[in-house]
Design an enzyme around this catalytic site. Sequence first.
Site, PDB file in Angstrom:
ATOM      1  N   THR A   1      11.162  -7.496 -11.432  1.00 35.88           N
ATOM      2  CA  THR A   1      10.608  -8.841 -11.594  1.00 35.88           C
ATOM      3  C   THR A   1       9.436  -9.045 -10.642  1.00 35.88           C
ATOM      4  OG1 THR A   1      12.773  -9.651 -12.217  1.00 35.88           O
ATOM      5  CG2 THR A   1      11.195 -11.309 -11.463  1.00 35.88           C
TER       6      THR A   1
ATOM      7  N   GLN B   1      -7.599  -0.206   3.866  1.00 33.09           N
ATOM      8  CA  GLN B   1      -8.369  -0.765   4.987  1.00 33.09           C
ATOM      9  C   GLN B   1      -9.785  -1.149   4.574  1.00 33.09           C
ATOM     10  OE1 GLN B   1      -7.341  -1.725   7.894  1.00 33.09           O
ATOM     11  NE2 GLN B   1      -5.327  -0.769   7.997  1.00 33.09           N
TER      12      GLN B   1
ATOM     13  N   CYS C   1       1.200   0.849  12.239  1.00 34.72           N
ATOM     14  CA  CYS C   1       1.837   0.390  10.995  1.00 34.72           C
ATOM     15  C   CYS C   1       3.330   0.249  11.192  1.00 34.72           C
ATOM     16  CB  CYS C   1       1.551   1.351   9.863  1.00 34.72           C
ATOM     17  SG  CYS C   1      -0.014   0.965   9.074  1.00 34.72           S
TER      18      CYS C   1
ATOM     19  N   ASN D   1      -7.740   3.672   9.177  1.00 36.87           N
ATOM     20  CA  ASN D   1      -7.119   2.527   9.850  1.00 36.87           C
ATOM     21  C   ASN D   1      -7.230   2.580  11.369  1.00 36.87           C
ATOM     22  OD1 ASN D   1      -5.354   4.644   8.653  1.00 36.87           O
ATOM     23  ND2 ASN D   1      -3.862   3.876  10.122  1.00 36.87           N
TER      24      ASN D   1
ATOM     25  N   SER E   1      -3.712  -3.259  -0.520  1.00 33.99           N
ATOM     26  CA  SER E   1      -2.586  -3.997   0.051  1.00 33.99           C
ATOM     27  C   SER E   1      -3.053  -5.411   0.408  1.00 33.99           C
ATOM     28  CB  SER E   1      -2.100  -3.261   1.310  1.00 33.99           C
ATOM     29  OG  SER E   1      -1.093  -4.007   1.942  1.00 33.99           O
ATOM     30  N   ALA E   2      -2.176  -6.386   0.162  1.00 31.54           N
ATOM     31  CA  ALA E   2      -2.580  -7.789   0.340  1.00 31.54           C
ATOM     32  C   ALA E   2      -2.705  -8.202   1.810  1.00 31.54           C
ATOM     33  CB  ALA E   2      -1.577  -8.705  -0.370  1.00 31.54           C
ATOM     34  N   HIS E   3      -1.808  -7.670   2.663  1.00 26.73           N
ATOM     35  CA  HIS E   3      -1.749  -8.237   4.021  1.00 26.73           C
ATOM     36  C   HIS E   3      -2.877  -7.801   4.945  1.00 26.73           C
ATOM     37  CE1 HIS E   3       0.284  -4.938   6.488  1.00 26.73           C
ATOM     38  NE2 HIS E   3       0.442  -4.476   5.274  1.00 26.73           N
TER      39      HIS E   3
ATOM     40  N   GLY F   1       0.815  -1.209   0.000  1.00 27.97           N
ATOM     41  CA  GLY F   1       0.000   0.000   0.000  1.00 27.97           C
ATOM     42  C   GLY F   1       0.851   1.262   0.000  1.00 27.97           C
ATOM     43  N   THR F   2       1.969   1.207   0.680  1.00 22.87           N
ATOM     44  CA  THR F   2       2.839   2.384   0.766  1.00 22.87           C
ATOM     45  C   THR F   2       3.332   2.791  -0.619  1.00 22.87           C
ATOM     46  OG1 THR F   2       3.513   1.828   3.007  1.00 22.87           O
ATOM     47  CG2 THR F   2       5.017   3.232   1.752  1.00 22.87           C
TER      48      THR F   2
END
Length: 371
Positions: A225, A167, A312, A139, A187-189, A71-72
């Site tokens: 990559t 979020q 964070c 958040n 963001s994935a996490h 996300g950053t």
Amino acid sequence: MPHAVYLDHNATSPLRPEAFAAMTEAMRDVGNASSVHGFGRRARKRVEDARGAVARLVGAKTQEVVFTSGGTEANNWALIGASPAKLLVSAIEHDSVLAVPGGEPIAVEGSGRLDLADLERKLRGAPAGTLVSVMLANNETGAIQLIDTVVELARQAGALVHCDAVQGIGKLPVDFAGLGVDMLSISAHKLGGPQGLGALVLREGLESAPLLRGGGQEGRRRAGTENVAAIAGFGAAAEAAAEGLAAVAGLAEQRDRFEAALLSAVPKARIFAAESPRLANTSCVAMPGVGAETQVMAFDLAGVAVSSGSACSSGKVAPSHVLAAMGVPPDLAASALRVSLGWNSAPDALDRCLEVWLDLHRRHRERRRIA
Ligand code: PLP
């Protein structure tokens, strides 16, 4: 000691089993997604399948999704790549938005929602190429912003809109096309995918200079990559999250019960952004007189993982800029704790939290009486 109760999903959510399986399968394989041979083509397929799953989760076209390191990076890229003539950002954005130079803050109300009149004022006479950045959900408090109205005001002024939905995804239905924003960060996490992977969704045809330059990956928009295993994990998590949206919405019942019990036992406690539409999984609550760090440590000793304000970056003890922007007095803000549920939270996850909270409050009151 492993935590018995994990209540910090807004900091990071545990990896979903579907993501774990997709990642281990990808990691057993070899292949650069840019290679033309069979190994490369297999890696490419994993990346494109995941792109499709992420695009479906957020209602975007597949080609609008560009994978990033999180996300950053997505937020940095959105704001820097568009080279805005003027940049307006809400005062409660994540640090990865606020740290981009040149942003002029838009005020928020005490409820945690954007002050739309302030946005309207700041858009008056704004130059062509103005960019407005407002998050979908906060958040710390979980307050959900009126992105539709932000888009409407921005369009009237000819400005572009970026939305940090980090979020929001996995907790709310998100529709990139329907929202009408130009860029969306994810963001994935935060939804059970791996850490260190995210995406910027860019409206087709939008001009944005790459942040990372080099190879021609990601349609020449983001060099480097591709992290095939993490991307595969994001795709699997996105699919599972799409199926689990109703369950996450149902967390509101548990959260509301927790807040009601807490307020009835301690009327002086404060729940932030309670009057605004909020993420169902989030509660930001102040125990007046007890520092948030003291609370976090006491909870940790009791086997409950929570955080103070925005966690964070671990170890951050700085006062919350979100609560400050909402006009919360510094001493009250310093006692704010964030509790956040997630996809694998038990139906009684907050019962233990309530017990620890009330016990800590009682001990604090007794200590004050003795002193
Ligand atoms: N935006 C918001 C609202 C967040 O809560 C976070 C992380 O907590 C980020 C952006 C940064 O995302 P990442 O951790 O993937 O860099």
